[in-house]
Design an enzyme around this catalytic site. Structure first.
Site, mmCIF file in Angstrom:
data_model
loop_
_atom_site.group_PDB
_atom_site.id
_atom_site.type_symbol
_atom_site.label_atom_id
_atom_site.label_comp_id
_atom_site.label_asym_id
_atom_site.label_seq_id
_atom_site.Cartn_x
_atom_site.Cartn_y
_atom_site.Cartn_z
ATOM 1 N N GLY A 86 0.828 -1.210 0.000
ATOM 2 C CA GLY A 86 0.000 0.000 0.000
ATOM 3 C C GLY A 86 0.855 1.248 0.000
ATOM 4 O O GLY A 86 2.071 1.199 0.187
ATOM 5 N N ARG A 89 4.160 5.971 1.694
ATOM 6 C CA ARG A 89 4.748 7.329 1.720
ATOM 7 C C ARG A 89 4.172 8.152 0.583
ATOM 8 O O ARG A 89 4.811 9.080 0.102
ATOM 9 C CB ARG A 89 6.255 7.253 1.603
ATOM 10 C CG ARG A 89 6.631 6.530 0.355
ATOM 11 C CD ARG A 89 8.011 6.571 -0.070
ATOM 12 N NE ARG A 89 8.172 5.400 -0.933
ATOM 13 C CZ ARG A 89 9.267 5.054 -1.517
ATOM 14 N NH1 ARG A 89 10.326 5.760 -1.376
ATOM 15 N NH2 ARG A 89 9.314 3.993 -2.284
ATOM 16 N N ARG A 179 -1.849 -1.430 -9.893
ATOM 17 C CA ARG A 179 -0.690 -2.312 -10.040
ATOM 18 C C ARG A 179 -1.172 -3.756 -10.112
ATOM 19 O O ARG A 179 -2.293 -4.047 -9.697
ATOM 20 C CB ARG A 179 0.218 -2.145 -8.812
ATOM 21 C CG ARG A 179 0.618 -0.715 -8.551
ATOM 22 C CD ARG A 179 0.766 -0.447 -7.047
ATOM 23 N NE ARG A 179 0.932 0.997 -6.787
ATOM 24 C CZ ARG A 179 2.084 1.634 -6.796
ATOM 25 N NH1 ARG A 179 3.188 0.971 -7.000
ATOM 26 N NH2 ARG A 179 2.156 2.936 -6.582
ATOM 27 N N ASP A 244 4.172 -5.175 -7.253
ATOM 28 C CA ASP A 244 3.590 -3.899 -6.799
ATOM 29 C C ASP A 244 4.170 -2.722 -7.571
ATOM 30 O O ASP A 244 3.657 -1.606 -7.476
ATOM 31 C CB ASP A 244 3.803 -3.705 -5.291
ATOM 32 C CG ASP A 244 5.263 -3.833 -4.893
ATOM 33 O OD1 ASP A 244 5.872 -4.878 -5.192
ATOM 34 O OD2 ASP A 244 5.802 -2.883 -4.308
ATOM 35 N N ASN A 245 5.222 -2.965 -8.345
ATOM 36 C CA ASN A 245 5.800 -1.903 -9.167
ATOM 37 C C ASN A 245 5.529 -2.146 -10.643
ATOM 38 O O ASN A 245 6.261 -1.657 -11.507
ATOM 39 C CB ASN A 245 7.306 -1.810 -8.919
ATOM 40 C CG ASN A 245 7.630 -1.376 -7.498
ATOM 41 O OD1 ASN A 245 6.821 -0.718 -6.847
ATOM 42 N ND2 ASN A 245 8.789 -1.748 -7.005
ATOM 43 N N ASP A 254 7.470 3.693 -10.392
ATOM 44 C CA ASP A 254 8.308 3.489 -9.205
ATOM 45 C C ASP A 254 9.787 3.373 -9.549
ATOM 46 O O ASP A 254 10.394 2.298 -9.515
ATOM 47 C CB ASP A 254 7.825 2.277 -8.388
ATOM 48 C CG ASP A 254 6.646 2.664 -7.495
ATOM 49 O OD1 ASP A 254 6.207 3.834 -7.565
ATOM 50 O OD2 ASP A 254 6.169 1.811 -6.734
HETATM 51 P P1 AMP Z 1 8.773 0.769 -3.299
HETATM 52 O O1 AMP Z 1 10.179 0.994 -2.929
HETATM 53 O O2 AMP Z 1 8.140 1.973 -3.883
HETATM 54 O O3 AMP Z 1 8.515 -0.414 -4.137
HETATM 55 O O4 AMP Z 1 8.015 0.542 -1.892
HETATM 56 C C1 AMP Z 1 7.675 -0.684 -1.333
HETATM 57 C C2 AMP Z 1 6.726 -0.457 -0.170
HETATM 58 O O5 AMP Z 1 7.390 0.216 0.920
HETATM 59 C C3 AMP Z 1 5.510 0.398 -0.494
HETATM 60 O O6 AMP Z 1 4.407 -0.090 0.220
HETATM 61 C C4 AMP Z 1 5.925 1.762 -0.003
HETATM 62 O O7 AMP Z 1 4.822 2.584 0.277
HETATM 63 C C5 AMP Z 1 6.698 1.408 1.260
HETATM 64 N N1 AMP Z 1 7.657 2.454 1.635
HETATM 65 C C6 AMP Z 1 8.807 2.744 1.004
HETATM 66 N N2 AMP Z 1 9.446 3.760 1.624
HETATM 67 C C7 AMP Z 1 8.675 4.130 2.661
HETATM 68 C C8 AMP Z 1 8.784 5.131 3.681
HETATM 69 N N3 AMP Z 1 9.820 5.974 3.753
HETATM 70 N N4 AMP Z 1 7.789 5.212 4.589
HETATM 71 C C9 AMP Z 1 6.744 4.380 4.548
HETATM 72 N N5 AMP Z 1 6.579 3.424 3.616
HETATM 73 C C10 AMP Z 1 7.537 3.287 2.683
HETATM 74 MG MG MG Z 2 6.606 0.683 -5.180
#
Ligand code: AMP
Ligand code: MG
Length: 470
Positions: A86, A89, A179, A244-245, A254
């Site tokens: 989900g 951020r 996604r 998810d990406n 992403d």
């Molecule tokens: P991603 O790196 O965009 O593929 O993120 C994977 C998951 O980690 C997703 O659910 C993001 O929302 C969560 N996420 C990544 N960085 C943060 C952060 N700084 N704070 C909260 N959630 C994060």
């Molecule tokens: Mg992501």
């Protein structure tokens, strides 16, 4: 008076089980770094002062009509299923219909914690924000489907990672943020009503001609095949092709530890977390198929008789390598001057790539030289190139204007890793000149005259690893 936008928030009209309503957490001292005027105009955003833009795109002010929410999704990360991810951020501010008649999501990334943040702080630091801004806009200019960057702001707050870093927010624009993982979360939880609503929503929004879940699968597979071929043709490595990406729209989404290849090698990996090379350059077509198999598995759950549809779903997913190959051949063929390449031309293309790999030739510069000057200089063993070029010239005899074909297919400038790193380091020291120089060159990637940004990195400049954008 804040910014106005013609919001029409269709996702917020879906059931509450799809998201959590959540406002951005205001930041201390918003400051605008970059704003994409032409994209803002496309979205119908009103004129505004720099201060108003800084406030809206850092989450301090909410534009009228926005309905901020964090979207729920799940996903396979490096092959293992994570039942709940989900927007941890990010927040969807809302949607607008652009002047091109298309619907766009406007999303803040780095806007504070949400119920899906888990251990994270919901924030982003300046480095990944500017990286995504530059690379996504570069991809757009290269003609490859991608989310886009509308604004980058500083928050005036520190973000703690390994060190203390300046906090920032990216405002991202996407055809949608649906996604593969959005389907997975409902399928795995056996929330079949939601799965059906999501399927209908995705079809209506992206593929209105698609007939039911399998029609949607077919359309997404085709879009993903085209996308991956686009990446391969410019030497792009996404780096985190988790489900998810992987966007249902077929856009690149992403931008984390992504990177463009300098000296060509098929097995190139930059991401520091991808130790097994799951998301290596040459593995991307296979991983996209794997991701579509996960989408197929999820979509099937909503059918009254899933077993009866397995054969057709399998056939759709199995058709994907052929689709990617065809799109790859079209794009790579154009890069050597062929307007109608056939499978018989594959050895010619592969022959050049092998030569490049054996001799460590720069991917972008070799194709640029092929299109615009003399690629011979790109190789240490020039005789080997001459031998390849003999067959190539013979093949070009039937082409009308191979030079024009090649020039339209091969960019002169890409956002090279060492330039991105240099740009980030300067920005952390409040020097945005490298950012603006990169943006200026990358906006016109087929025609740039900035030889400094075209140059391949020296041994000392080369960036060995890239890090996740968190
Ligand atoms: P991603 O790196 O965009 O593929 O993120 C994977 C998951 O980690 C997703 O659910 C993001 O929302 C969560 N996420 C990544 N960085 C943060 C952060 N700084 N704070 C909260 N959630 C994060
Ligand atoms: Mg992501």
């Amino acid at each position: 008076m804040s910014i106005t936008a013609p919001f029409d928030n269709s996702y917020a009209r879906l059931p509450r089980s799809f998201y959590t309503r959540q406002n951005p957490v205001p930041v201390r001292a918003p400051q605008l770094i970059a704003y994409n005027e032409s994209l803002g105009a496309l979205l119908g955003l009103s004129a505004a002062t720099e201060a108003e833009r800084a406030a809206v795109f850092s989450g301090v002010d909410l534009p009228e009509g926005a309905a901020p929410l964090a979207q729920l999704y799940a996903g396979h990360q490096f092959g293992s299923y994570n039942p709940q991810l989900g927007d941890g951020r990010a927040l969807l501010l809302g949607e607008v219909i652009g002047s091109d008649g298309r619907r766009y999501d406007i999303q803040l990334k780095g806007s504070g914690p949400t119920p899906y943040s888990r251990m994270g702080d919901g924030r982003a630091w300046l480095g990944p924000v500017l990286r995504e801004y530059v690379v996504s806009e570069a991809m757009h200019a290269l003609g490859i489907p991608t989310t886009r960057a509308l604004a980058a702001t500083l928050t005036g707050e520190d973000v703690i990672r390994e060190t203390v870093l300046p906090g920032a927010v990216l405002t991202r624009v996407a055809a949608s943020h649906l996604r593969v993982g959005t389907f997975q979360v409902f399928a795995h939880r056996r929330q079949i009503d939601e799965l059906r609503q999501l399927t209908d929503y995705a079809i209506a929004r992206h593929y209105p001609q698609a007939d039911g879940p399998l029609g949607l699968l077919r359309a997404v597979c085709a879009a993903q095949a085209e996308l991956i071929a686009g990446w391969m043709s410019v030497g792009f490595i996404h780096g985190v092709m988790n489900t998810d990406n992987s966007a249902i729209s077929g856009e690149t989404i992403d931008y984390g530890p992504c990177a463009f290849i300098d000296d060509y090698h098929a097995d190139t990996v930059f991401s520091s977390i991808d130790r097994a090379g799951r998301y290596a350059y040459s593995n991307q077509p296979h991983i996209a198929v794997w991701n579509m198999a996960q989408l197929a598995t999820s979509l099937l759950q909503q059918l009254d008789d899933p077993q009866a549809a397995v054969a057709e779903a399998t056939q759709i997913v199995h058709a994907m390598p052929g689709q990617t190959e065809a799109a790859w051949l079209r794009r790579m063929g154009a890069k050597i001057g062929l307007t109608g390449p056939t499978p018989e031309d594959v050895p010619l293309i592969e022959g050049l790539l092998t030569l490049m790999q054996d001799q460590g030739a720069d991917f972008t510069n070799t194709f640029d030289a092929l299109a615009r000057s003399d690629a011979r200089d790109q190789f240490v063993d020039r005789d080997a190139f001459d031998a390849w070029a003999e067959g190539w010239r013979a093949r070009l005899a039937t082409e009308q204007d191979p030079q024009a074909t090649m020039q339209a297919a091969s960019p002169r400038v890409i956002p090279r890793n060492h330039r991105i790193e240099e740009m980030i380091q300067a920005a952390v020291a409040a020097d945005y000149a490298p950012f603006h120089r990169l943006m200026a060159a990358l906006t016109d990637p087929f025609d740039t005259q900035d030889t400094g940004l075209m140059r391949a990195p020296t041994k000392d400049e080369r960036v060995a690893a890239t890090f996740c954008g968190t």
